[in-house]
Enzyme design. Structure first.
Site, mmCIF file in Angstrom:
data_model
loop_
_atom_site.group_PDB
_atom_site.id
_atom_site.type_symbol
_atom_site.label_atom_id
_atom_site.label_comp_id
_atom_site.label_asym_id
_atom_site.label_seq_id
_atom_site.Cartn_x
_atom_site.Cartn_y
_atom_site.Cartn_z
ATOM 1 N N GLY A 74 1.554 -27.954 -44.129
ATOM 2 C CA GLY A 74 1.968 -28.502 -45.416
ATOM 3 C C GLY A 74 3.042 -27.616 -46.034
ATOM 4 C CG ASN A 153 -4.419 -25.477 -54.690
ATOM 5 O OD1 ASN A 153 -3.523 -25.884 -55.420
ATOM 6 N ND2 ASN A 153 -4.587 -24.205 -54.414
ATOM 7 C CD GLN A 183 -6.759 -29.117 -51.484
ATOM 8 O OE1 GLN A 183 -7.767 -29.754 -51.216
ATOM 9 N NE2 GLN A 183 -6.525 -27.919 -50.958
ATOM 10 C CB SER A 203 -1.838 -30.352 -44.907
ATOM 11 O OG SER A 203 -2.117 -29.339 -43.973
ATOM 12 C CG HIS A 205 -5.587 -27.271 -42.371
ATOM 13 N ND1 HIS A 205 -6.237 -26.307 -43.085
ATOM 14 C CD2 HIS A 205 -4.316 -27.245 -42.810
ATOM 15 C CE1 HIS A 205 -5.399 -25.705 -43.914
ATOM 16 N NE2 HIS A 205 -4.221 -26.267 -43.763
ATOM 17 C CB THR A 241 8.212 -28.832 -28.395
ATOM 18 O OG1 THR A 241 9.406 -28.586 -27.659
ATOM 19 C CG2 THR A 241 7.309 -29.776 -27.616
ATOM 20 C CB CYS A 325 -2.764 -18.934 -50.422
ATOM 21 S SG CYS A 325 -2.932 -20.433 -49.482
HETATM 22 N N1 PLP Z 1 -0.552 -27.642 -51.091
HETATM 23 C C1 PLP Z 1 -1.814 -27.536 -51.517
HETATM 24 C C2 PLP Z 1 -2.205 -28.179 -52.808
HETATM 25 C C3 PLP Z 1 -2.754 -26.808 -50.762
HETATM 26 O O1 PLP Z 1 -4.007 -26.696 -51.207
HETATM 27 C C4 PLP Z 1 -2.342 -26.194 -49.558
HETATM 28 C C5 PLP Z 1 -3.291 -25.378 -48.774
HETATM 29 O O2 PLP Z 1 -4.240 -24.836 -49.287
HETATM 30 C C6 PLP Z 1 -1.009 -26.363 -49.151
HETATM 31 C C7 PLP Z 1 -0.148 -27.074 -49.934
HETATM 32 C C8 PLP Z 1 -0.513 -25.731 -47.889
HETATM 33 O O3 PLP Z 1 -0.887 -26.490 -46.783
HETATM 34 P P1 PLP Z 1 -0.913 -25.789 -45.336
HETATM 35 O O4 PLP Z 1 -2.119 -24.918 -45.303
HETATM 36 O O5 PLP Z 1 -1.011 -26.950 -44.377
HETATM 37 O O6 PLP Z 1 0.348 -25.031 -45.202
#
Ligand code: PLP
Length: 379
Positions: A74, A153, A183, A203, A205, A241, A325
């Site tokens: 993401g 998030n 999210q 995203s 995952h 790729t 993060c």
């Molecule tokens: N945006 C939001 C709101 C998120 O919560 C996150 C990941 O926690 C991301 C972007 C980043 O996504 P990715 O982990 O796939 O880089």
């Protein structure tokens, strides 16, 4: 589910366990190891997996498959969208409209664009709400583009993106809207992203897919120049790729969610029960009016976040202090301050996030552990 016994996992906003369908698709794609750009049968097999996933993601978004491009995260998708929009929209204005509580994958690129001369206006999101007057005033300026997340998030607040779209139209502002929907994707009913945004980040995952796959929805009329140059994959937008196994798993996870409607109601029940029990145990629940069904942000009065996190982790219960993060600098977490938490609330805050598969027994054990952690620290 294969992984559910390892942990009592209440951190699904950081990442989810891969669902059974994603696991199966991943393993099957590992055997179709061709490069999707190759013209032979192995390449064509891999290409088919890629295009199947593109169709699945497009049908979840409600767009055409050629409006979906794959990325590795993401973060990479949002960086491409933001730097690309800045480049292609510079001549229309120098104002970028965003909020004060974006994820770092949007916040940091915008900080850099600000240093490069853009004026970045950050709308307030107090209590999870946008201010209509503030948006209207900003739309009178020469806006290059807008970037506002759909759901936060950390607090789970859902921001009113249709409101932004309506005000932009009323004010005659034609700036495209990018939305970080990482999210919110597949966690909001009837969520037709193309109705209110032109570019959206997704995203894999966070929805039961694998790490290593993500996507941008890009409305046909929007031009985004590439960040990565090379072999011209993903229609020239993202050379390199493609991670076919992770993308195949992404498609499978999306299809699984589409089949069962994401079981949003099941998450709402868990959310309400947790909030009810924890409030009765003296734990503060921060409840934005419009919110995701799978994120509950709490403060454990008098107990530092790191203390709760470690006490729970010792029992193999996984929670988060703010987003994964930024969990190391919770004290100056701008998102919690923007929401309106006091310093004391922010320093004792914990994010609980879960899936539709979280059980009643898991919730009971979590509440017990949280209540115990709170009591021990105070004694
Ligand atoms: N945006 C939001 C709101 C998120 O919560 C996150 C990941 O926690 C991301 C972007 C980043 O996504 P990715 O982990 O796939 O880089």
């Amino acid at each position: 589910m294969a992984f559910s016994n390892l942990y009592l996992y209440f951190d699904s906003a950081a990442t989810t366990a891969p669902c059974a369908e994603a696991e199966e698709a991943l393993l099957s794609a590992l055997r179709r190891y061709g490069n999707p750009s190759s013209g032979h049968c192995a390449g064509l097999d891999a290409k088919r997996l890629l295009e199947d996933s593109r169709e699945a993601v497009a049908s979840a978004v409600g767009c055409s498959p050629d409006e979906i491009r794959f990325f590795s995260s993401g973060t990479e998708a949002s960086n491409t969208a933001l730097f690309g929009l800045a480049k292609s929209r510079k001549r229309f204005g120098n104002v970028i409209l965003t909020t004060d509580s974006e994820h770092p994958s949007v916040r940091e690129p915008l900080n850099l664009l600000e240093q490069d001369g853009f004026r970045v206006l950050r709308l307030s999101t107090r209590n999870g709400m946008l201010d209509e007057r503030e948006i209207r005033e900003a739309c009178k300026l020469p806006v290059a583009f807008v970037s506002v997340m759909q759901a936060n998030n950390e607090t789970g607040a859902v921001y009113d993106l249709p409101l932004i779209r309506r005000i932009l139209q009323e004010e005659g502002c034609r700036a495209p809207v990018h939305c970080d929907a990482v999210q919110s994707f597949l966690k909001i009913r009837n969520n037709r992203l193309p109705a209110f945004c032109d570019v959206a980040t997704l995203s894999a995952h966070k929805i039961g897919g694998m790490k290593g796959a993500a996507a941008l929805y890009i409305r046909k009329e929007i031009r985004i120049p590439a960040l990565l140059l090379g072999g011209g994959q993903e229609s020239g937008l993202r050379s390199g790729t493609e991670a076919v196994p992770a993308i195949a798993a992404f498609g499978a996870a999306v299809r699984a969610k589409l089949r069962d409607g994401g079981r949003i109601a099941a998450m709402e029940v868990i959310h309400d029960r947790l909030a009810d029990r924890l409030t009765k145990a003296g734990i503060r629940c921060h409840l934005p009016e419009s919110r995701l069904p799978n994120i509950l942000h709490i403060s454990v009065p008098g107990v530092p976040s790191s203390w709760t996190l470690n006490a729970l982790s010792a029992k193999r219960i996984c929670v988060s202090a703010g987003s994964a993060c930024s969990s190391r600098n919770i004290k100056d977490n701008p998102v919690l301050a923007a929401y309106g938490l006091t310093k004391e609330e922010a320093e004792s805050s914990i994010r609980l996030s879960f899936t539709e598969n979280t059980t009643e027994e898991e919730c009971r054990l979590l509440c017990e552990a949280l209540t115990e952690a709170a009591k021990l620290k105070r004694s």
